[in-house]
Design a protein around this motif. Sequence first.
Motif, PDB file in Angstrom:
ATOM      1  N   ASP A 121       0.811  -1.216   0.000  1.00  0.00           N
ATOM      2  CA  ASP A 121       0.000   0.000   0.000  1.00  0.00           C
ATOM      3  C   ASP A 121       0.843   1.265   0.000  1.00  0.00           C
ATOM      4  O   ASP A 121       0.295   2.376   0.009  1.00  0.00           O
ATOM      5  CB  ASP A 121      -0.926   0.006   1.220  1.00  0.00           C
ATOM      6  N   GLY A 122       2.159   1.095   0.036  1.00  0.00           N
ATOM      7  CA  GLY A 122       3.045   2.253   0.003  1.00  0.00           C
ATOM      8  C   GLY A 122       3.164   2.988   1.320  1.00  0.00           C
ATOM      9  O   GLY A 122       3.665   4.120   1.364  1.00  0.00           O
ATOM     10  N   MET A 123       2.712   2.364   2.401  1.00  0.00           N
ATOM     11  CA  MET A 123       2.780   3.005   3.715  1.00  0.00           C
ATOM     12  C   MET A 123       4.201   2.984   4.281  1.00  0.00           C
ATOM     13  O   MET A 123       4.558   3.832   5.112  1.00  0.00           O
ATOM     14  CB  MET A 123       1.810   2.307   4.686  1.00  0.00           C
ATOM     15  N   ILE A 124       4.996   2.010   3.877  1.00  0.00           N
ATOM     16  CA  ILE A 124       6.392   1.932   4.305  1.00  0.00           C
ATOM     17  C   ILE A 124       7.260   1.630   3.091  1.00  0.00           C
ATOM     18  O   ILE A 124       6.789   1.058   2.096  1.00  0.00           O
ATOM     19  CB  ILE A 124       6.608   0.844   5.379  1.00  0.00           C
ATOM     20  N   SER A 125       8.528   2.030   3.189  1.00  0.00           N
ATOM     21  CA  SER A 125       9.465   1.754   2.094  1.00  0.00           C
ATOM     22  C   SER A 125      10.011   0.339   2.231  1.00  0.00           C
ATOM     23  O   SER A 125       9.814  -0.328   3.254  1.00  0.00           O
ATOM     24  CB  SER A 125      10.619   2.762   2.128  1.00  0.00           C
ATOM     25  N   ARG A 126      10.737  -0.097   1.191  1.00  0.00           N
ATOM     26  CA  ARG A 126      11.312  -1.439   1.235  1.00  0.00           C
ATOM     27  C   ARG A 126      12.361  -1.545   2.355  1.00  0.00           C
ATOM     28  O   ARG A 126      12.462  -2.567   3.021  1.00  0.00           O
ATOM     29  CB  ARG A 126      11.928  -1.789  -0.108  1.00  0.00           C
ATOM     30  N   ASP A 127      13.141  -0.462   2.552  1.00  0.00           N
ATOM     31  CA  ASP A 127      14.134  -0.472   3.634  1.00  0.00           C
ATOM     32  C   ASP A 127      13.451  -0.559   4.993  1.00  0.00           C
ATOM     33  O   ASP A 127      13.894  -1.297   5.895  1.00  0.00           O
ATOM     34  CB  ASP A 127      15.003   0.790   3.575  1.00  0.00           C
ATOM     35  N   GLU A 128      12.376   0.205   5.161  1.00  0.00           N
ATOM     36  CA  GLU A 128      11.639   0.150   6.424  1.00  0.00           C
ATOM     37  C   GLU A 128      11.028  -1.221   6.627  1.00  0.00           C
ATOM     38  O   GLU A 128      10.988  -1.739   7.755  1.00  0.00           O
ATOM     39  CB  GLU A 128      10.548   1.221   6.419  1.00  0.00           C
ATOM     40  N   TYR A 129      10.556  -1.821   5.541  1.00  0.00           N
ATOM     41  CA  TYR A 129       9.991  -3.174   5.619  1.00  0.00           C
ATOM     42  C   TYR A 129      11.032  -4.154   6.143  1.00  0.00           C
ATOM     43  O   TYR A 129      10.748  -4.957   7.041  1.00  0.00           O
ATOM     44  CB  TYR A 129       9.492  -3.611   4.243  1.00  0.00           C
ATOM     45  N   ARG A 130      12.252  -4.085   5.578  1.00  0.00           N
ATOM     46  CA  ARG A 130      13.301  -5.020   5.995  1.00  0.00           C
ATOM     47  C   ARG A 130      13.675  -4.810   7.463  1.00  0.00           C
ATOM     48  O   ARG A 130      13.845  -5.775   8.217  1.00  0.00           O
ATOM     49  CB  ARG A 130      14.526  -4.850   5.098  1.00  0.00           C
ATOM     50  N   GLU A 131      13.803  -3.544   7.879  1.00  0.00           N
ATOM     51  CA  GLU A 131      14.190  -3.261   9.259  1.00  0.00           C
ATOM     52  C   GLU A 131      13.111  -3.710  10.249  1.00  0.00           C
ATOM     53  O   GLU A 131      13.407  -4.320  11.280  1.00  0.00           O
ATOM     54  CB  GLU A 131      14.474  -1.772   9.426  1.00  0.00           C
TER      55      GLU A 131
END
Length: 342
Positions: free
Chosen positions: A192-202
């Motif tokens: 949904d674009g609420m978090i970035s891919r980097d934020e997702y990984r962290e």
Amino acid sequence: MAVRRILTNEIYVGNLVQGRQTTPNHKVKQAYFKEESDWVRIEKNHEPIVSDREFEIVQRLLTMDTRTAPGNGEVYPLSGLVVCGGCGMPMIRKTTKAGGKAYAYYICATNKATKECSPHSISTEKLERAVLELLQKHIESIMDLQRVLAFIGTIPFQQMDMKKLEERKAEKQAEVERCMQLRSMLYDDLKDGMISRDEYRELHAAYESRRKNARLVIRQIDLEMEEILERKSKGFVWLDYFTEHQNIEKLTRNVAVSLIREVKVMDKNSIEITFDFDDCYRECMDSLDRLGYGINCNGNENPDVPFKKMEILAEESIVTANTEQAVDRVDGTAEMAQRRAV
């Protein structure tokens, strides 16, 4: 500092401690130390080098002021253990000479420095004699308690311990499930674009770390439960620390630091002693009361153990409970030992 780090490192007693540091969130990289209560501690993760008992005593010794006079390397029996009953500050040992003889006494450090507290002075010989007497009485009460526990058995205590562990395990299992739910929700937030891919990984790594830590604690709880079921629990091993000194006739430094937490001087004729494992002693007595036991120890090999609202077979006869007549000599001895005239 290097020596102190070694002396305070739990790895030497077989414990693995993780999660000492963390970051406020995934955007802040600066780490900070967490409260010790939030650390993940896995006990008996590997073979220990020193015993838990030795390690615990060392931690206490590190907090004590055991400085000695120049040229005197002896640490006195009660050094670092005596505190003022008025202000709570440590008492210091002083020596004075009179009539060609040296007299040692303890005096409040606050009084010596600022006179804002009364001296609470007391003769070293008198204090050590009183402490020895109270310790002997406390050991007698411990021996009475040990005989009672041997008579009753450990099954009721095992059941209580199991209940506590089951509650802890349920909390950690709920934490595992919650982390898995949060981790699975991350993918939807990413789509949904609420978090970035980097934020997702962290965030994914953070939830996975919390889940693994909770699983480690659950593993430790399972091991403790197995130990209880196999009757290998050392819950009452602290009794032996006292009873091994049942014939004590002299107060030594080793005995004092291993069996006494604090000696509080109220005045020259009154002291209060907090013995080591005081919390265990009180918890044991409270547990016996909650389990329905009225205890009457007579200091012999066959203590009378009446039950409240129950009957038991003891020495081929029925012992019927009488709550009104149950006299707890063990608890009474402890209370007397906590405070008495010197």
